[in-house]
Design a protein around this motif. Structure first.
Motif, PDB file in Angstrom:
ATOM      1  N   GLY A   1       5.002  -8.998  -3.181  1.00 44.11           N
ATOM      2  CA  GLY A   1       6.059  -9.007  -2.055  1.00 44.11           C
ATOM      3  C   GLY A   1       7.437  -8.914  -2.505  1.00 44.11           C
ATOM      4  N   GLY A   2       7.482  -8.980  -3.835  1.00 45.97           N
ATOM      5  CA  GLY A   2       8.975  -9.106  -4.371  1.00 45.97           C
ATOM      6  C   GLY A   2       9.315 -10.489  -4.835  1.00 45.97           C
ATOM      7  N   LEU A   3       8.295 -11.411  -4.586  1.00 41.47           N
ATOM      8  CA  LEU A   3       8.604 -12.840  -5.014  1.00 41.47           C
ATOM      9  C   LEU A   3       8.276 -12.972  -6.396  1.00 41.47           C
ATOM     10  CD1 LEU A   3       6.761 -14.805  -2.194  1.00 41.47           C
ATOM     11  CD2 LEU A   3       9.271 -14.319  -2.201  1.00 41.47           C
ATOM     12  N   SER A   4       9.151 -14.027  -7.109  1.00 41.21           N
ATOM     13  CA  SER A   4       8.860 -14.282  -8.341  1.00 41.21           C
ATOM     14  C   SER A   4       7.685 -15.509  -8.335  1.00 41.21           C
ATOM     15  CB  SER A   4       9.753 -15.016  -9.176  1.00 41.21           C
ATOM     16  OG  SER A   4      10.054 -16.226  -8.294  1.00 41.21           O
TER      17      SER A   4
ATOM     18  N   LEU B   1       1.405 -12.550   3.647  1.00 44.01           N
ATOM     19  CA  LEU B   1       0.889 -10.815   3.661  1.00 44.01           C
ATOM     20  C   LEU B   1       1.986 -10.155   3.092  1.00 44.01           C
ATOM     21  CD1 LEU B   1      -0.733  -8.589   5.134  1.00 44.01           C
ATOM     22  CD2 LEU B   1       1.230  -8.828   6.974  1.00 44.01           C
ATOM     23  N   VAL B   2       1.432  -9.387   2.273  1.00 46.99           N
ATOM     24  CA  VAL B   2       2.185  -8.429   1.306  1.00 46.99           C
ATOM     25  C   VAL B   2       1.978  -6.969   1.433  1.00 46.99           C
ATOM     26  CG1 VAL B   2       2.863  -7.774  -1.103  1.00 46.99           C
ATOM     27  CG2 VAL B   2       2.348 -10.064  -0.411  1.00 46.99           C
ATOM     28  N   ARG B   3       2.723  -6.441   2.153  1.00 48.36           N
ATOM     29  CA  ARG B   3       2.490  -4.770   2.397  1.00 48.36           C
ATOM     30  C   ARG B   3       2.724  -3.814   1.068  1.00 48.36           C
ATOM     31  NH1 ARG B   3      -0.449  -4.181   6.977  1.00 48.36           N
ATOM     32  NH2 ARG B   3       0.695  -5.395   8.758  1.00 48.36           N
ATOM     33  N   ASN B   4       1.878  -3.291   0.562  1.00 45.98           N
ATOM     34  CA  ASN B   4       1.903  -2.196  -0.467  1.00 45.98           C
ATOM     35  C   ASN B   4       2.205  -2.967  -1.852  1.00 45.98           C
ATOM     36  OD1 ASN B   4       1.756   0.431  -1.257  1.00 45.98           O
ATOM     37  ND2 ASN B   4       4.063   0.435  -1.449  1.00 45.98           N
TER      38      ASN B   4
END
Length: 321
Positions: free
Chosen positions: A7-10, A25-28
């Motif tokens: 989700g864009g996190l490192s 929760l990670v969308r896409n």
């Protein structure tokens, strides 16, 4: 480096803020994810006796489970709704599933377990439960509704063939579509119900108990202990109670046990062997197979050769002491 998978996190931020702490929760997470297996191929795998598969369904309020392998007749008679097929170790059968597992290599291979796939028709699921390990739930084709909660009441349904929570009280609910992913730490209760025929890929993580590690390590030492000498009781007097173990024998055995020593590098070598040992159910075909951990009795893939430091094959570091 930021990861779309997270989700864009490192990886560093994910591990510090979410890993073993709270759900994410990670969308896409994987754009345009089509899955790595189709229903006919998965059903065919469940027919094999060297693949671990289970069918779970609920009928008239009661849960049922059956272990594979299944017959074509059994599968053909399944109803149109309310059942789930689970297949373990998909990464040992399909290169695409193995590639999916490797997407999570920001965590040590020693922690990665396998890819399990759940194929459920409308209304299918395995009931509310909690796991003792971390898991990423990646949605393939189809949609599934997930309910999640911390659940302090851990009482189970006494007659269920699975560990089903009796009084599940979810705190959050999400609808996952293809490519969406839900991370759950150990102990978080959850239930997934399919809205339509579809797949969920579970990337699970190995978490052996302290008792299990200690027991296996003692077994490892047993094969390597080599002491000279025999028990001797020269000068002993007549036994007063023949059924009693002599005190001298106990003292000598205790002295021998105290001589057992090991170093950190012995433990590291043990872990390397233990985590990569083939399971009891491993099926050896072709020229080579990938080893499977004892803690996760899955089935070895025919004709697959393990590469250095691949999942199920480990290098050892930090063994100077």
């Amino acid at each position: 480096m930021r990861m779309q998978l997270l989700g864009g996190l490192s990886a560093t931020r994910f591990l510090s803020q979410f890993w073993q702490k709270k759900p994410l929760l990670v969308r896409n997470a994987i754009p345009d994810f089509k899955g790595v297996v189709q229903a006919p191929e998965l059903l065919a795998l469940s027919l094999r006796d060297d693949v671990e598969a289970r069918l779970v369904w609920r009928r008239r309020g009661a849960w049922h489970m059956q272990q594979g392998p299944f017959s074509r007749t059994q599968l053909a008679r399944l109803p149109k709704s309310g059942w789930t097929l689970l297949v373990q170790g998909l990464n040992l059968e399909l290169p695409e599933a193995d590639a999916l597992l490797r997407r999570f290599r920001f965590l040590p291979y020693a922690r990665l377990d396998d890819v399990m796939v759940s194929y459920a028709v409308a209304g299918g699921g395995v009931g509310p439960h909690f796991d003792s390990y971390d898991v990423f739930l990646l949605q393939g084709p189809g949609r599934r509704r997930w309910s999640v909660g911390r659940q302090r009441d851990r009482r189970l349904e006494p007659k269920a063939p699975l560990k089903i929570l009796r009084n599940f009280r979810p705190e959050k609910e999400w609808l996952l579509e293809p490519g969406d992913m839900l991370y759950l730490p150990p102990g978080w209760a959850h239930e997934g119900v399919a809205l339509e025929p579809g797949f969920t890929y579970s990337i699970g993580f190995r978490a052996p108990s302290h008792r299990e590690v200690a027991r296996e390590f003692l077994g490892y030492l047993q094969e390597r202990v080599a002491f000279d000498g025999l028990y001797a009781d020269r000068g002993a007097g007549p036994a007063r109670r023949a059924a009693e173990i002599p005190k001298r024998m106990v003292q000598q055995a205790a002295a021998v046990a105290r001589r057992i020593r090991w170093r950190t590098r012995d433990v590291a070598r043990f872990l390397g062997e233990y985590l990569s040992a083939p399971s009891r159910k491993s099926c050896f075909r072709g020229r080579a197979v990938r080893a499977r951990p004892r803690t996760s009795p899955r089935d070895a893939a025919p004709g697959v050769c393990a590469s250095i430091c691949a999942p199920g094959c480990f290098s050892v570091s930090g063994t100077s002491s």
